[in-house]
Every structure is written in structure tokens, then in C-alpha cells.
Write a protein that holds these residues in place. Structure first.
Motif, PDB file in Angstrom:
ATOM      1  N   SER A   1       0.740  -1.216  -0.043  1.00 23.13           N
ATOM      2  CA  SER A   1      -0.112   0.044   0.044  1.00 23.13           C
ATOM      3  C   SER A   1       0.877   1.438   0.089  1.00 23.13           C
ATOM      4  N   VAL A   2       1.626   1.422   0.894  1.00 28.30           N
ATOM      5  CA  VAL A   2       2.566   2.582   1.037  1.00 28.30           C
ATOM      6  C   VAL A   2       3.527   2.724  -0.284  1.00 28.30           C
ATOM      7  N   VAL A   3       4.219   1.729  -0.579  1.00 30.03           N
ATOM      8  CA  VAL A   3       4.872   1.931  -1.936  1.00 30.03           C
ATOM      9  C   VAL A   3       4.013   2.256  -3.149  1.00 30.03           C
ATOM     10  N   GLY A   4       2.902   1.440  -3.115  1.00 31.38           N
ATOM     11  CA  GLY A   4       1.886   1.889  -4.134  1.00 31.38           C
ATOM     12  C   GLY A   4       1.533   3.168  -4.276  1.00 31.38           C
ATOM     13  N   VAL A   5       1.270   3.890  -3.152  1.00 29.06           N
ATOM     14  CA  VAL A   5       0.809   5.296  -3.158  1.00 29.06           C
ATOM     15  C   VAL A   5       2.025   5.946  -3.841  1.00 29.06           C
ATOM     16  N   VAL A   6       3.227   5.917  -3.456  1.00 28.82           N
ATOM     17  CA  VAL A   6       4.541   6.533  -4.097  1.00 28.82           C
ATOM     18  C   VAL A   6       4.573   6.401  -5.617  1.00 28.82           C
ATOM     19  N   THR A   7       4.292   5.060  -5.765  1.00 28.95           N
ATOM     20  CA  THR A   7       4.389   4.448  -7.397  1.00 28.95           C
ATOM     21  C   THR A   7       3.324   5.269  -8.202  1.00 28.95           C
ATOM     22  N   VAL A   8       2.192   5.584  -7.802  1.00 23.46           N
ATOM     23  CA  VAL A   8       1.371   6.553  -8.672  1.00 23.46           C
ATOM     24  C   VAL A   8       1.961   7.789  -8.805  1.00 23.46           C
ATOM     25  N   GLY A   9       2.364   8.485  -8.231  1.00 26.43           N
ATOM     26  CA  GLY A   9       3.252   9.911  -8.214  1.00 26.43           C
ATOM     27  C   GLY A   9       4.296   9.582  -9.282  1.00 26.43           C
ATOM     28  N   MET A  10       4.945   8.375  -9.143  1.00 27.13           N
ATOM     29  CA  MET A  10       6.273   8.106  -9.867  1.00 27.13           C
ATOM     30  C   MET A  10       5.866   7.906 -11.368  1.00 27.13           C
ATOM     31  N   THR A  11       4.708   7.289 -11.485  1.00 24.76           N
ATOM     32  CA  THR A  11       4.262   6.907 -12.950  1.00 24.76           C
ATOM     33  C   THR A  11       4.005   8.041 -13.477  1.00 24.76           C
ATOM     34  N   PHE A  12       3.320   9.072 -13.105  1.00 24.16           N
ATOM     35  CA  PHE A  12       3.057  10.562 -13.793  1.00 24.16           C
ATOM     36  C   PHE A  12       4.288  10.975 -13.908  1.00 24.16           C
ATOM     37  N   VAL A  13       5.497  11.007 -13.232  1.00 19.74           N
ATOM     38  CA  VAL A  13       6.683  11.704 -13.270  1.00 19.74           C
ATOM     39  C   VAL A  13       7.189  11.136 -14.648  1.00 19.74           C
ATOM     40  N   ILE A  14       7.381   9.735 -14.596  1.00 20.50           N
ATOM     41  CA  ILE A  14       8.017   9.071 -15.679  1.00 20.50           C
ATOM     42  C   ILE A  14       7.409   9.141 -17.149  1.00 20.50           C
ATOM     43  N   ILE A  15       6.071   9.254 -17.000  1.00 20.47           N
ATOM     44  CA  ILE A  15       5.419   9.299 -18.468  1.00 20.47           C
ATOM     45  C   ILE A  15       5.353  10.523 -18.827  1.00 20.47           C
ATOM     46  N   GLY A  16       5.729  11.470 -18.028  1.00 26.25           N
ATOM     47  CA  GLY A  16       6.052  12.991 -18.241  1.00 26.25           C
ATOM     48  C   GLY A  16       7.551  13.134 -19.042  1.00 26.25           C
ATOM     49  N   GLY A  17       8.296  12.013 -18.811  1.00 27.38           N
ATOM     50  CA  GLY A  17       9.642  12.048 -19.399  1.00 27.38           C
ATOM     51  C   GLY A  17      10.710  12.517 -18.316  1.00 27.38           C
ATOM     52  N   GLY A  18      10.302  12.254 -16.906  1.00 27.65           N
ATOM     53  CA  GLY A  18      11.206  12.813 -15.938  1.00 27.65           C
ATOM     54  C   GLY A  18      11.580  11.472 -15.174  1.00 27.65           C
ATOM     55  N   ILE A  19      12.334  11.895 -13.862  1.00 33.80           N
ATOM     56  CA  ILE A  19      12.432  10.734 -12.778  1.00 33.80           C
ATOM     57  C   ILE A  19      12.569  11.435 -11.667  1.00 33.80           C
ATOM     58  N   ASP A  20      12.357  10.684 -10.502  1.00 33.45           N
ATOM     59  CA  ASP A  20      12.363  11.223  -9.401  1.00 33.45           C
ATOM     60  C   ASP A  20      12.948  10.458  -8.206  1.00 33.45           C
ATOM     61  N   LEU A  21      14.325  10.972  -7.921  1.00 32.28           N
ATOM     62  CA  LEU A  21      14.871   9.890  -6.999  1.00 32.28           C
ATOM     63  C   LEU A  21      14.756  10.098  -5.309  1.00 32.28           C
ATOM     64  N   SER A  22      13.810  11.047  -5.206  1.00 34.06           N
ATOM     65  CA  SER A  22      13.753  11.858  -3.673  1.00 34.06           C
ATOM     66  C   SER A  22      12.753  11.288  -3.012  1.00 34.06           C
ATOM     67  N   VAL A  23      11.826  10.315  -3.809  1.00 30.39           N
ATOM     68  CA  VAL A  23      10.622  10.124  -3.044  1.00 30.39           C
ATOM     69  C   VAL A  23      10.619   9.601  -1.775  1.00 30.39           C
ATOM     70  N   GLY A  24      11.589   8.758  -1.521  1.00 26.81           N
ATOM     71  CA  GLY A  24      11.671   8.022  -0.064  1.00 26.81           C
ATOM     72  C   GLY A  24      12.251   9.159   0.838  1.00 26.81           C
ATOM     73  N   ALA A  25      13.019  10.310   0.567  1.00 27.39           N
ATOM     74  CA  ALA A  25      13.465  11.096   1.221  1.00 27.39           C
ATOM     75  C   ALA A  25      12.204  12.148   1.571  1.00 27.39           C
ATOM     76  N   ILE A  26      11.474  12.428   0.579  1.00 26.47           N
ATOM     77  CA  ILE A  26      10.213  13.215   0.950  1.00 26.47           C
ATOM     78  C   ILE A  26       9.405  12.540   1.895  1.00 26.47           C
ATOM     79  N   VAL A  27       9.398  11.130   1.732  1.00 26.45           N
ATOM     80  CA  VAL A  27       8.382  10.544   2.684  1.00 26.45           C
ATOM     81  C   VAL A  27       8.968  10.549   4.030  1.00 26.45           C
ATOM     82  N   ALA A  28      10.369  10.718   4.374  1.00 27.94           N
ATOM     83  CA  ALA A  28      10.946  10.717   5.631  1.00 27.94           C
ATOM     84  C   ALA A  28      10.553  12.131   6.040  1.00 27.94           C
ATOM     85  N   LEU A  29      10.991  13.020   5.158  1.00 31.47           N
ATOM     86  CA  LEU A  29      10.905  14.483   5.798  1.00 31.47           C
ATOM     87  C   LEU A  29       9.371  14.909   6.116  1.00 31.47           C
TER      88      LEU A  29
END
Length: 370
Positions: free
Chosen positions: A91-119
Motif C-alpha cells: 500500500s505505501v509503496v503503491g501510493v508513491v508509485t502512482v506519483g512516480m508513474t506520472f513523472v516518468i510518463i512525463g519524461g522525468g525521474i524522481d529519486l527523492s521520493v523516499g527522502a520526501i516521505v521521511a521528511l
């Protein structure tokens, strides 16, 4: 004034069609008729075929589990509880993955998602924030995640930084800020409303699974039924063409990273509820899990194509693998090696599709006959 007669030359001219011809619309499957493959073999059904293949992988994993642990899989009650455990794990990784899907479809990448969750988790569990109750904690986590994601988007869009570099820098900075806020200590959540999110169920299904389903459904609608989703796909496919078509590519990119950060804020509340605490080291390597799930789900790393359903199936597949290794007593190192192999295989499938193989074999047959 005398009139000059113009001779009728229509008889000497060849027959011509009307200057304005209304063409009949081509059938929807005209392109597929030419190949003789029908709808199932066309591009329109590609996502369906890919998702069915992922379901087949899940079935294969279940079969492996039933073969290796027949005593456990022979108990229906245990199987149902195990399914709920897998969904809760995903469940937790799945929610993060939904946002990551949009970023990658848009031609980007986000390596900071784990750090954002922690912050976001650390910030919402400070004593000052917890004094505002559950609503204050949720609001803080969402705002922190959204703001950090927007900073990523601004650095990439208007600062012209490469997404890999910008988000890698944010990964380090967010982890450092989380450690500074928490003084490198674990912060305990004393709010029972937040803590009960992970332990409570509705109709026998954990609330965390409902949150994942709601976020996934919202992401599916946003990607497939809104202008925002169409612009995301257009930018990922060809950013320059999208700009010439009138799309504000920079602003859209900022929104994509803001959406990813917002999903991280939701995941921070879910993870804090599971652990009843937060620390700077939480959500470690979540970025790798999310990217891997997106790739397994069929989203192109170059952007322009992907599905929310495929990404969520990728998350469930990795959670099932983790569960399968756990019940068989296998090491985490072996699990990571298997995950790495699956990621490599998925990328190879993207680059060398079965259709290309059949075309290669057909060319070889033509060459051999000539």
C-alpha cells in the motif's frame, strides 16, 4: 457595350472530380485490417495484453508458493490473511508509485521520493505539529510533500537542471533536513487516530488498502480522463511538439513533481501509522521500489506511455515476491538479486519487443528464399 461570347470548352476537358470532396471516414480498425491481426494485435490493446501478462506473473508466483508451501496454501483462512498482508505491504509503496508513474510518463525521474516521505513523516510527528491533532498532522505531511515536489519541479523546469541531478540533490537535502528536525532520534506518534489507520479494517480489509485503491483510482482518472493526463503523455512523447501545440511544458512539469510530492505526503502518514513513529531513515530505497514497479508495469523510461494499473500490478508483484521469500525463509540478499533480474528483463522487453522478433525472423525467411 457588346458582350464577348466565351466558347464552352467543357466538352474538350477531361472529366474531373468535384473540387470539394467529402471523404468517408475510415473504419476504426482499418490499420489493423491491413496487418491482418485484428484489434487484439494492434497498439490499442497493448496495455491490456501487458496487464494480462502481469496477472499471469502473479498467478505463477502463487503457484510457486503453493508448490513450495502446500501446507500453508491449503488453508483458505491463511491464504486470505496472506493476501491482505501482501496488499497492506504494497500500500505505501503503491501510493508513491502512482506519483512516480506520472513523472516518468512525463519524461522525468524522481529519486527523492523516499527522502520526501521521511521528511514529511518527521515533520508531521514533531511535538508542535502533533499538538494540532490528526488533522494538523495530515495537513502538515501533505503540504511538506507538495512543497518539496514543487521545488523539484521548479529546479528542473526553470533552473534547467537534469531531473536525475535535481532529485538526487533533493534526496540528500531532504534526508539531512529530516535528521536535523528529529535530532537524529525516532519521533513517536501519540495520536491514536493516526496510529489506528494501519490497524483498523473495514469489512475485513485494512484501511491502508482502501487508501491505495482511492489514490490509484484518482490517478487512473487523472491520467486517462483529463486534459492534465493527455498533456503529460504529450510532453513525455515529444516535449518540443507539445510546446508547439500550445502546452506550457515547464508549468506542467512543475505540477507533475508536485503531484509526486503530494503522493509522498500521503505515504508518509500511512508509514507513520504503521510504525507509530517516524525517523530520518524511514522509507529507505522507496525510490528504487517505485521506479522498479513502474518499469515492470510497462511504463517507458523515456516517457510518453504508461498505465496506473500496470504500475500497481508491478507493486503487487514485488510485494508477492517479498512475501514468497519470507515464508520460504530465504535471505533478503537473494530477494534483491531476483528483483534486479526482473528489472533488467523488463527493460529488455521494452527495448526488444516480440513484434520486432517476428519481423526479424520474417526478414530472414525472405532472405533465405531469395
Amino acid at each position: 457595350m457588346s458582350e464577348t461570347a466565351v466558347p464552352d470548352q467543357s466538352a474538350d476537358l477531361p472529366a474531373q472530380s468535384s473540387p470539394v470532396a467529402v471523404a468517408e471516414p475510415a473504419p476504426a480498425d482499418a490499420g489493423h485490417r491491413q496487418t491482418g491481426g485484428g484489434w487484439w494485435h494492434g497498439d490499442a490493446s497493448e496495455s491490456v495484453r501487458r496487464n494480462l501478462a502481469l496477472v499471469g506473473v502473479l498467478v505463477a508466483l502463487i503457484v510457486i508458493g503453493a508448490v513450495t508451501k502446500p501446507d500453508l496454501y491449503g488453508d483458505p483462512a491463511w491464504v486470505w490473511n496472506n493476501v491482505l498482508s501482501i496488499l497492506k505491504l504494497a500500500s505505501v509503496v503503491g501510493v508513491v508509485t502512482v506519483g512516480m508513474t506520472f513523472v516518468i510518463i512525463g519524461g522525468g525521474i524522481d529519486l527523492s521520493v523516499g527522502a520526501i516521505v521521511a521528511l514529511a513523516g518527521v515533520w508531521c510527528t514533531t511535538l508542535a505539529t502533533q499538538s494540532y491533532g490528526a488533522a494538523g498532522m495530515v495537513f502538515c505531511a501533505l503540504v511538506v510533500g507538495l512543497c518539496v515536489g514543487l521545488v523539484n519541479g521548479v529546479l528542473i523546469s526553470y533552473g534547467r537542471l537534469v531531473p536525475f541531478i535535481a532529485t538526487l540533490a533533493m534526496l540528500v537535502a531532504a534526508r539531512g533536513l529530516a535528521a536535523e528536525i528529529s535530532n537524529k532520534q525516532t519521533q513517536v506518534s501519540t495520536n491514536t487516530t493516526i496510529n489506528d489507520i494501519a490497524s483498523n479494517s473495514l469489512f475485513g480489509i485494512p484501511l491502508l488498502v482502501y487508501i491505495l485503491a482511492l489514490v490509484g483510482a484518482a490517478g487512473w482518472v487523472l491520467l486517462n480522463r483529463t486534459t492534465f493526463g493527455r498533456r503529460t503523455v504529450a510532453i513525455g512523447g515529444n516535449a518540443e511538439a507539445a510546446r508547439l501545440a500550445g502546452i506550457n511544458v515547464r508549468f506542467q512539469t512543475v505540477l507533475l513533481y508536485g503531484l509526486s510530492g503530494l503522493c509522498c505526503g500521503i505515504a508518509a502518514i500511512m508509514l507513520t501509522s504503521q510504525a507509530t513513529s517516524a525517523q530520518a531513515a524511514m522509507a529507505n530505497l522507496y525510490e528504487l521500489d517505485a521506479i522498479a514497479a513502474v518499469i515492470i508495469g510497462g511504463t517507458l523510461l523515456s516517457g510518453g506511455r504508461g498505465t496506473i494499473i500496470g504500475s500497481l500490478l508491478g507493486v503487487v508483484i514485488f510485494a508477492t515476491i517479498t512475501n514468497l521469500f519470507a515464508i520460504n525463509g530465504l535471505s533478503v540478499e537473494s530477494q534483491n538479486m531476483v528483483k534486479g533480474g526482473i528489472i533488467v528483463a523488463a527493460v529488455l522487453v521494452q527495448q526488444f519487443r516480440f513484434k520486432s522478433l517476428t519481423q526479424f525472423l520474417a526478414r530472414n525467411r525472405v532472405t533465405s528464399t531469395t
